[in-house]
Design an enzyme around this catalytic site. Structure first.
Site, PDB file in Angstrom:
ATOM      1  N   MET A   1       4.948   0.789   3.336  1.00 33.20           N
ATOM      2  CA  MET A   1       4.864  -0.507   3.997  1.00 33.20           C
ATOM      3  C   MET A   1       3.770  -1.345   3.346  1.00 33.20           C
ATOM      4  O   MET A   1       2.799  -1.732   3.982  1.00 33.20           O
ATOM      5  CB  MET A   1       4.596  -0.281   5.479  1.00 33.20           C
ATOM      6  N   ASP A   2       3.928  -1.631   2.055  1.00 30.34           N
ATOM      7  CA  ASP A   2       2.904  -2.342   1.289  1.00 30.34           C
ATOM      8  C   ASP A   2       2.988  -3.851   1.494  1.00 30.34           C
ATOM      9  O   ASP A   2       4.082  -4.399   1.600  1.00 30.34           O
ATOM     10  CB  ASP A   2       3.090  -2.069  -0.206  1.00 30.34           C
ATOM     11  N   GLY A   3       1.838  -4.463   1.503  1.00 27.21           N
ATOM     12  CA  GLY A   3       1.800  -5.917   1.506  1.00 27.21           C
ATOM     13  C   GLY A   3       1.111  -6.509   2.736  1.00 27.21           C
ATOM     14  O   GLY A   3       1.028  -7.726   2.859  1.00 27.21           O
TER      15      GLY A   3
ATOM     16  N   TYR B 263      -2.021  -5.851  -9.370  1.00 27.25           N
ATOM     17  CA  TYR B 263      -1.720  -5.045  -8.180  1.00 27.25           C
ATOM     18  C   TYR B 263      -1.399  -3.588  -8.562  1.00 27.25           C
ATOM     19  O   TYR B 263      -1.918  -2.648  -7.953  1.00 27.25           O
ATOM     20  CB  TYR B 263      -0.542  -5.671  -7.433  1.00 27.25           C
ATOM     21  N   LYS B 267      -3.401  -0.045  -7.761  1.00 30.58           N
ATOM     22  CA  LYS B 267      -2.711   1.119  -7.183  1.00 30.58           C
ATOM     23  C   LYS B 267      -3.024   2.374  -7.994  1.00 30.58           C
ATOM     24  O   LYS B 267      -3.267   3.445  -7.463  1.00 30.58           O
ATOM     25  CB  LYS B 267      -1.190   0.887  -7.225  1.00 30.58           C
TER      26      LYS B 267
END
Lengths: 271, 271
Positions: A1-3, B263, B267
């Site tokens: 559930m990135d963002g 991004y 990560k």
């Protein structure tokens, strides 16, 4: 559930507001899924890597998680409305105590639900899941010989091994001669080198559920989620941030899955 | 490189023509990559699961592979033009002999090339890579004790173990008391349960290359390819069949990678 964090930044909200918006999106998605007849949902709630974020942020997420997990115990919660059995999956020992206790309570309270299953991956990464499974498989194998694993076959009796170099351990080779023979024990020597795929499968955290049909990742990358299980599922990486994800994304994923169903099924059978 | 057979079906070609078209698409893509400065390319040429196809089809693919691998030895081949070191990666023992020998020749002939690397995954699946790595890690660990791995520390001398149940093997637990003591050997007992992530990394087939930045899958699913390595790379699943893939797909992937670069780097650092 990135963002979630990028969503907060985009709309100039406090960071916490991003997580809250993400939770609302999750709740909607779960509801849509159950309405569509999806029986298994796995969500990536907290990665082991997330512990590297700022301590206040980790604490915020833990507090939010604690609150939401406790909410699942309420009679009118989504879990009870849809008869959902909840599993918390991952290295749960690394959770702080209140969250772990709440998680255990929810698992116990929903253990008899059979309509659907919700797997919440917390303190999870696939690499960790695989390494954990390897270690458990090794324990299993050693346990079988009743010698190297003290947790099984332990009877206080001193046993002895007479060991000579040998080729009998299949797959080892090494050009040695001799024999491995157990002295004072009743069991045959096992083939130590053979930890097989089925052994690893048996110890995966996700063993309670079938492999996924669809994997939705808003980051465009897997971020170490369900790597072992995602061999033949449909990948869907919408460009939306997680809090922006909604019914249209789910429908797109499901329609695309249906369109490719026969192909994906064939893949599954071949693997 | 999924979609060769469906491409042949779509254009009412013989099945073999699909594979040939797929090979031409591959050649173009590799050329574009090297022109763009991509240093590492890994291609999924043949999955272990592909052995389940019809024998004639498997034979056809093997023959085509043999021809194309031999072609790499020619002076004007793409490999020599771009100074590419070629690795064949996977369970190579399962290859038929002519293909294996050709693959070994190409690896030897290109071993000194340093401009780029081409990893050709043949008789490969990620699950097999992981299980293979687990088995190699176990051998390594057992080797350390000079007892259970006959390929190391093998000197023909009969050694004995006196074993009592104990907690000294960390992570085992089990409520036993006692001590594990080696008799007739010079080494300390190792902690058998601890096969760590670094051990698995060390034995992966893909250890020669960094983890991928971009993973392109025309099937929309990973099909058991680079699962272990694809934790934080950009996933791109174009709807095209493999022989239809071209420069525009590569450009889309690269631009999207650039757009998400900071991004994705973040990560990677977190993982």
């Amino acid at each position: 559930m990135d963002g979630n964090r990028r969503y907060a930044k985009k709309w100039k909200l406090e960071e916490g507001a991003g997580y809250k918006a993400g939770f609302l999106a999750l709740l909607s998605m779960i509801k849509y899924c159950y309405k569509l007849g999806v029986k298994y949902i796995a969500i990536y709630a907290f990665s082991i890597d997330n512990f590297r974020r700022r301590p206040q942020e980790v604490q915020y997420v833990m507090d939010l998680m604690h609150e939401k997990i406790q909410g699942l115990l309420k009679e009118q919660s989504i879990v009870n409305q849809h008869g959902v059995e909840v599993f918390f999956v991952g290295n749960l020992e690394l959770l702080n105590e209140p969250v772990r206790i709440a998680a255990e309570k929810v698992m116990a309270a929903t253990a008899k639900n059979t309509d659907a299953m919700l797997l919440v991956c917390v303190v999870y990464t696939s690499s960790d899941e695989i390494v954990h499974s390897v270690q458990e498989s090794c324990k299993d194998k050693w346990g079988e010989t009743q010698v190297l694993n003290p947790s099984k076959g332990c009877n206080g009796v001193t046993k002895g091994f007479r060991v000579e170099c040998n080729d009998v351990i299949e797959g080892f080779g090494g050009g040695c001669n001799g024999a491995i023979e157990e002295v004072g024990g009743d069991d045959e020597i096992q083939d130590y080198s053979i930890i097989k795929l089925v052994d690893l499968e048996k110890h995966m955290y996700m063993r309670f559920a079938p492999d996924p049909d669809i994997l939705i990742r808003t980051s465009g990358c897997l971020s170490n989620f369900l790597l072992w299980q995602a061999t033949t599922c449909l990948l869907y990486c919408p460009t939306a941030l997680w809090p922006e994800v909604g019914l249209r994304h789910l429908m797109w994923a499901v329609l695309n899955f249906q369109r490719n169903h026969s192909y994906l099924e064939k893949k599954k059978k071949q693997s």
